[in-house]
Scaffold this active site. Structure first.
Site, PDB file in Angstrom:
ATOM      1  N   ASP A   1       0.772  -1.145  -0.019  1.00 28.91           N
ATOM      2  CA  ASP A   1       0.134  -0.023  -0.043  1.00 28.91           C
ATOM      3  C   ASP A   1       0.913   1.204   0.028  1.00 28.91           C
ATOM      4  O   ASP A   1       0.506   2.463  -0.791  1.00 28.91           O
ATOM      5  CB  ASP A   1      -0.757  -0.040   1.065  1.00 28.91           C
ATOM      6  CG  ASP A   1      -1.898  -1.095   1.212  1.00 28.91           C
ATOM      7  OD1 ASP A   1      -2.095  -1.721   0.319  1.00 28.91           O
ATOM      8  OD2 ASP A   1      -2.347  -1.637   2.470  1.00 28.91           O
ATOM      9  N   ALA A   2       1.959   1.041   0.853  1.00 26.94           N
ATOM     10  CA  ALA A   2       2.795   2.267   0.858  1.00 26.94           C
ATOM     11  C   ALA A   2       3.610   2.555  -0.546  1.00 26.94           C
ATOM     12  O   ALA A   2       3.765   3.652  -0.988  1.00 26.94           O
ATOM     13  CB  ALA A   2       3.876   2.219   1.778  1.00 26.94           C
TER      14      ALA A   2
END
Length: 349
Positions: free
Chosen positions: A301-302
């Site tokens: 996600d990052a």
């Protein structure tokens, strides 16, 4: 395109309030949980969330695309990122709004009066994490919220749309409304994350409906392999780079915008394929010592947050990938899908 700070990036998916607390094995035993596992909550797990809140805990605005939205806003100017999804009418929604506000993320939630806000209880025992998720209201997003005058005005003003693949299990018409809006406007971009192997495996029809509209599609090597297996034909069983090139070459609704496929591979190089190039590019990841890694939860996600921020800012593919690698490296040194404060400033590798 450069970000102007006026909510250029709009993200859609399933919001969850992550409630993280360090516990001992008695907590796991009490709720019949395993030390390193992820399950959907049953009725017997419902008291868990209040119990975690009664302990020393951390509240994180979770759900994959919401993690990505927070990551993009971490890099971009203030008031650059807007997130939409569905929550309940309860204290958990209030806590979720507060957590997003602290991260500088604007949220415009649909509120469901019948279901509670989605929550994920994260029980940390040593180096293990047990996740217990109650999706609840996150499954109740509706197209009429997206098309309401207030929200659709924000949609029209945004230039970039990012959708997490998990939302294909919730409201495909909302995903398609964003996809078509981007396709009909040459200056707008539609991005989709494959999110998990079960999306292409079990929601292939919904995923296929969106594929002609992908300007950017992001995933990891396991998700790419699952997509190739579901797709079948000549791409089945191919390597990651070949799969990426094949995906990039799929039929496109707006042929004036070339599709870009981005596949991460953990510590192996990130694969990027651009429609029409015929060969994938490889970008090495940023190195990090094993002792520096605290928690890999949310690393993908990052990466997506950093990469998308780069695209919004008009950076090159190479620099956008590096921005993703930079933010992922920061994230895995934190507890859960979080980013360090005070904020750090991106610099090229």
């Amino acid at each position: 395109m450069d970000s102007t700070g006026d909510y250029q990036l709009l993200c859609l998916e399933n919001p969850l309030l992550d409630i993280q607390a360090e516990c001992d094995e008695s907590m796991l035993n009490k709720y019949s949980l395993k030390p390193n596992d992820a399950i959907l909550a049953e009725e017997k797990h419902m008291p868990l969330y209040a119990e975690l809140l009664s302990r020393k805990h951390a509240l994180i605005a979770g759900g994959a695309a919401q993690n990505t939205a927070r990551g993009a806003q971490y890099i971009l100017p203030e008031k650059s990122v807007l997130y939409i999804g569905c929550v309940g009418q309860d204290e958990y929604a209030d806590k979720l709004r507060s957590a997003c506000s602290a991260a500088g993320l604007r949220v415009e939630y649909r509120v469901d009066e019948n279901q509670p806000t989605g929550r994920c209880g994260v029980i940390i025992t040593g180096s293990n994490r047990s996740l217990c998720t109650h999706l609840a209201a996150a499954n109740e997003y509706k197209l009429d919220h997206l098309q309401s005058p207030k929200i659709w005005d924000l949609v029209k003003k945004a230039k970039f749309y990012y959708v997490g693949g998990y939302h294909l299990t919730v409201c495909v018409p909302a995903v398609m409304a964003l996809a078509k809006e981007a396709a009909e406007n040459k200056d707008k971009i539609f991005m989709l994350n494959l999110s998990a192997p079960f999306i292409p495996s079990f929601f292939k029809q919904q995923l296929d409906e969106t594929s002609p509209y992908w300007d950017y599609v992001i995933g990891n090597e396991t998700e790419a392999a699952a997509w190739a297996e579901a797709e079948g034909g000549e791409v089945k069983g191919k390597g990651t780079a070949e799969i990426a090139v094949y995906m990039a070459g799929l039929k496109k609704a707006n042929e004036g915008k070339k599709r870009t496929v981005v596949i991460t591979q953990g510590t192996d190089p990130t694969i990027v394929a651009v429609q029409g190039e015929g060969k994938a590019r490889e970008y090495p990841v940023r190195t990090i010592g094993a002792k520096e890694i605290y928690d890999t939860n949310g690393a993908g996600d990052a990466f997506a947050g950093g990469f998308v921020a780069g695209i919004v800012e008009g950076k090159s593919l190479e620099e956008s990938v590096d921005m993703g690698q930079w933010l992922a490296k920061l994230s895995i040194q934190e507890l859960g899908p979080q980013y360090p404060f005070p904020k750090q400033t991106y610099s090229k590798a």
